[in-house]
Write a protein that holds these residues in place. Structure first.
Motif, PDB file in Angstrom:
ATOM      1  N   ARG A   1       0.843  -1.205   0.000  1.00 48.74           N
ATOM      2  CA  ARG A   1       0.000   0.000   0.000  1.00 48.74           C
ATOM      3  C   ARG A   1       0.873   1.248   0.000  1.00 48.74           C
ATOM      4  O   ARG A   1       0.625   2.200  -0.747  1.00 48.74           O
ATOM      5  CB  ARG A   1      -0.892  -0.001   1.247  1.00 48.74           C
ATOM      6  CG  ARG A   1      -1.996  -1.033   1.231  1.00 48.74           C
ATOM      7  CD  ARG A   1      -3.330  -0.424   0.989  1.00 48.74           C
ATOM      8  NE  ARG A   1      -3.589   0.699   1.878  1.00 48.74           N
ATOM      9  CZ  ARG A   1      -4.741   1.335   1.963  1.00 48.74           C
ATOM     10  NH1 ARG A   1      -5.749   0.957   1.207  1.00 48.74           N
ATOM     11  NH2 ARG A   1      -4.920   2.353   2.783  1.00 48.74           N
ATOM     12  N   SER A   2       1.902   1.257   0.834  1.00 50.37           N
ATOM     13  CA  SER A   2       2.830   2.390   0.869  1.00 50.37           C
ATOM     14  C   SER A   2       3.578   2.516  -0.458  1.00 50.37           C
ATOM     15  O   SER A   2       3.782   3.625  -0.962  1.00 50.37           O
ATOM     16  CB  SER A   2       3.819   2.201   2.022  1.00 50.37           C
ATOM     17  OG  SER A   2       4.742   3.264   2.065  1.00 50.37           O
ATOM     18  N   LEU A   3       3.973   1.379  -1.017  1.00 48.57           N
ATOM     19  CA  LEU A   3       4.651   1.361  -2.312  1.00 48.57           C
ATOM     20  C   LEU A   3       3.786   1.997  -3.389  1.00 48.57           C
ATOM     21  O   LEU A   3       4.253   2.809  -4.201  1.00 48.57           O
ATOM     22  CB  LEU A   3       4.992  -0.088  -2.682  1.00 48.57           C
ATOM     23  CG  LEU A   3       5.758  -0.322  -3.989  1.00 48.57           C
ATOM     24  CD1 LEU A   3       7.155   0.264  -3.908  1.00 48.57           C
ATOM     25  CD2 LEU A   3       5.833  -1.809  -4.306  1.00 48.57           C
ATOM     26  N   LEU A   4       2.498   1.669  -3.376  1.00 47.45           N
ATOM     27  CA  LEU A   4       1.581   2.213  -4.380  1.00 47.45           C
ATOM     28  C   LEU A   4       1.343   3.712  -4.198  1.00 47.45           C
ATOM     29  O   LEU A   4       1.240   4.445  -5.188  1.00 47.45           O
ATOM     30  CB  LEU A   4       0.245   1.461  -4.335  1.00 47.45           C
ATOM     31  CG  LEU A   4       0.216   0.160  -5.126  1.00 47.45           C
ATOM     32  CD1 LEU A   4      -1.053  -0.628  -4.812  1.00 47.45           C
ATOM     33  CD2 LEU A   4       0.298   0.424  -6.628  1.00 47.45           C
ATOM     34  N   GLU A   5       1.264   4.170  -2.976  1.00 43.57           N
ATOM     35  CA  GLU A   5       1.079   5.607  -2.752  1.00 43.57           C
ATOM     36  C   GLU A   5       2.263   6.392  -3.323  1.00 43.57           C
ATOM     37  O   GLU A   5       2.091   7.429  -3.955  1.00 43.57           O
ATOM     38  CB  GLU A   5       0.903   5.888  -1.254  1.00 43.57           C
ATOM     39  CG  GLU A   5      -0.438   5.410  -0.720  1.00 43.57           C
ATOM     40  CD  GLU A   5      -0.702   5.871   0.705  1.00 43.57           C
ATOM     41  OE1 GLU A   5       0.088   6.708   1.204  1.00 43.57           O
ATOM     42  OE2 GLU A   5      -1.672   5.402   1.314  1.00 43.57           O
ATOM     43  N   ASN A   6       3.471   5.876  -3.085  1.00 39.66           N
ATOM     44  CA  ASN A   6       4.658   6.498  -3.659  1.00 39.66           C
ATOM     45  C   ASN A   6       4.660   6.389  -5.183  1.00 39.66           C
ATOM     46  O   ASN A   6       5.043   7.327  -5.889  1.00 39.66           O
ATOM     47  CB  ASN A   6       5.919   5.847  -3.091  1.00 39.66           C
ATOM     48  CG  ASN A   6       6.276   6.339  -1.728  1.00 39.66           C
ATOM     49  OD1 ASN A   6       7.078   7.252  -1.570  1.00 39.66           O
ATOM     50  ND2 ASN A   6       5.680   5.737  -0.700  1.00 39.66           N
ATOM     51  N   PHE A   7       4.239   5.245  -5.683  1.00 36.68           N
ATOM     52  CA  PHE A   7       4.179   4.975  -7.126  1.00 36.68           C
ATOM     53  C   PHE A   7       3.251   5.960  -7.832  1.00 36.68           C
ATOM     54  O   PHE A   7       3.638   6.612  -8.810  1.00 36.68           O
ATOM     55  CB  PHE A   7       3.690   3.532  -7.307  1.00 36.68           C
ATOM     56  CG  PHE A   7       3.352   3.117  -8.716  1.00 36.68           C
ATOM     57  CD1 PHE A   7       4.337   2.909  -9.662  1.00 36.68           C
ATOM     58  CD2 PHE A   7       2.025   2.896  -9.082  1.00 36.68           C
ATOM     59  CE1 PHE A   7       4.018   2.491 -10.952  1.00 36.68           C
ATOM     60  CE2 PHE A   7       1.694   2.488 -10.354  1.00 36.68           C
ATOM     61  CZ  PHE A   7       2.696   2.287 -11.291  1.00 36.68           C
ATOM     62  N   PHE A   8       2.029   6.094  -7.329  1.00 37.93           N
ATOM     63  CA  PHE A   8       1.064   7.022  -7.935  1.00 37.93           C
ATOM     64  C   PHE A   8       1.578   8.463  -7.890  1.00 37.93           C
ATOM     65  O   PHE A   8       1.476   9.199  -8.879  1.00 37.93           O
ATOM     66  CB  PHE A   8      -0.283   6.939  -7.205  1.00 37.93           C
ATOM     67  CG  PHE A   8      -1.023   5.644  -7.396  1.00 37.93           C
ATOM     68  CD1 PHE A   8      -1.055   5.009  -8.629  1.00 37.93           C
ATOM     69  CD2 PHE A   8      -1.701   5.053  -6.327  1.00 37.93           C
ATOM     70  CE1 PHE A   8      -1.745   3.816  -8.798  1.00 37.93           C
ATOM     71  CE2 PHE A   8      -2.399   3.863  -6.495  1.00 37.93           C
ATOM     72  CZ  PHE A   8      -2.413   3.238  -7.736  1.00 37.93           C
ATOM     73  N   GLN A   9       2.125   8.861  -6.753  1.00 38.15           N
ATOM     74  CA  GLN A   9       2.566  10.243  -6.613  1.00 38.15           C
ATOM     75  C   GLN A   9       3.766  10.556  -7.511  1.00 38.15           C
ATOM     76  O   GLN A   9       3.837  11.638  -8.103  1.00 38.15           O
ATOM     77  CB  GLN A   9       2.902  10.545  -5.146  1.00 38.15           C
ATOM     78  CG  GLN A   9       1.667  10.533  -4.249  1.00 38.15           C
ATOM     79  CD  GLN A   9       1.976  10.924  -2.825  1.00 38.15           C
ATOM     80  OE1 GLN A   9       2.522  11.983  -2.568  1.00 38.15           O
ATOM     81  NE2 GLN A   9       1.619  10.059  -1.879  1.00 38.15           N
ATOM     82  N   LEU A  10       4.676   9.618  -7.614  1.00 35.02           N
ATOM     83  CA  LEU A  10       5.838   9.852  -8.479  1.00 35.02           C
ATOM     84  C   LEU A  10       5.431   9.887  -9.946  1.00 35.02           C
ATOM     85  O   LEU A  10       5.912  10.729 -10.715  1.00 35.02           O
ATOM     86  CB  LEU A  10       6.896   8.768  -8.246  1.00 35.02           C
ATOM     87  CG  LEU A  10       8.190   8.897  -9.064  1.00 35.02           C
ATOM     88  CD1 LEU A  10       8.781  10.302  -8.981  1.00 35.02           C
ATOM     89  CD2 LEU A  10       9.205   7.853  -8.617  1.00 35.02           C
TER      90      LEU A  10
END
Length: 311
Positions: A87-96
């Motif tokens: 979930r944390s990985l995806l939040e960073n993924f979407f934002q980047l």
């Protein structure tokens, strides 16, 4: 002290066949993470002006670190905790991805302003002359009356942090972005907005995934793994064994290890493709060479499907 766990609840020794599969998944993620460190170095060495130009690099570094952590957890069959990291990985993924989509410099500045404002809000709580410190005092007195907060008040490092963050908000190059932050905050009834919400951007992660056309990642990984974050999947720890009977499932349960493995690599690889293309296109040939050599072995692991193993 030498306490041994209850083996039926927490088996420390993993079955050899299962461990081979977990090691293979972990090694595959390690290979992607290892190559990711090369992308970080390529990007960092590229000559760019301004601190804001390194914000995407720092996002990438954080993503690589999370991916590495997931690999460690998979190897130890800690699958459910790794879902929280995805979930944390995806939040960073979407934002980047959003930052790289367009107007990269402006969006990096949006993040910097957002970070500065939130850091200021936190540090000011520990300055005795600031009104927000009174609110913190009141809460702590009700919660833990024996806790002495005076040791944390008016510290030099907090004061320097406030000066540093305040100076960012005053810089001429951030003037327009800071005014936009305040405008967006006002529209949201005074609530601090996400940095990607500035300039009428998406309001939350779900809208962000839709904007980026990455709904698949949101629905099948972010939303499905949310139960592990919000404790709504608490009863997953029980298995029915008859009418009105259940037994506790072991900790380090390997169920979903295949899904977690696929999700992790899928997110990392999708990001690498976009990142190299947008930030360091001159390295695209090197990336493609690695990708073409890596993908066949990765695909074999994917096609093998879920582990067939009786607990």
């Amino acid at each position: 002290m030498g306490t041994h766990p209850i083996e039926e609840l927490l088996p420390r020794k993993t079955d050899q066949i299962l461990q081979l599969a977990l090691d293979a998944y972990s090694s595959s993620i390690d290979e992607v993470v290892n190559f990711g460190t090369h992308i970080i170095l390529w990007d960092y060495k590229k000559k760019r002006d301004g601190k804001d130009n390194h914000i995407p690099t720092l996002f990438l570094r954080n993503i690589i670190e999370i991916g590495d952590s997931i690999s460690i957890l998979i190897k130890s069959s800690s699958i459910d905790p790794s879902k929280i990291l995805i979930r944390s990985l995806l939040e960073n993924f979407f934002q980047l991805l959003y930052m790289l989509e367009k107007d990269e410099k402006e969006r990096a500045q949006c993040f910097m302003i957002y970070k500065a404002v939130n850091d200021l809000k936190y540090y000011k709580k520990f300055i005795s002359s600031d009104p927000s410190s009174k609110g913190l005092f009141s809460k702590l007195e009700k919660d833990q009356s024996d806790f002495d907060i005076t040791n944390l008040l008016d510290r030099d490092d907090f004061i320097k942090a406030i000066e540093s963050k305040s100076s960012i908000l005053k810089k001429p190059e951030f003037k327009d972005v800071y005014e936009e932050y305040l405008r967006t905050k006002k529209i949201g009834n005074g609530r601090n907005p996400n940095w990607y919400s500035l300039y009428d951007g998406p309001k939350n992660i779900e809208q962000l995934s839709t904007h980026l056309r990455r709904v698949y990642y949101y629905e099948f990984f972010y939303r499905s793994f949310s139960q592990n974050v919000h404790i709504s999947d608490l009863f997953k720890g029980l298995a029915l064994v008859g009418i009105d009977k259940a037994q506790m499932i072991q900790i380090r349960d390997f169920e979903d290890c295949h899904t977690v493995f696929i999700a992790t690599n899928k997110i990392l690889l999708a990001l690498f493709i976009e990142y190299v293309q947008k930030r360091i296109p001159e390295r695209n040939q090197e990336f493609r060479f690695w990708f073409n050599s890596f993908y066949p072995e990765y695909d074999k692991l994917v096609q093998k499907g879920q582990i067939k193993y009786k607990k």
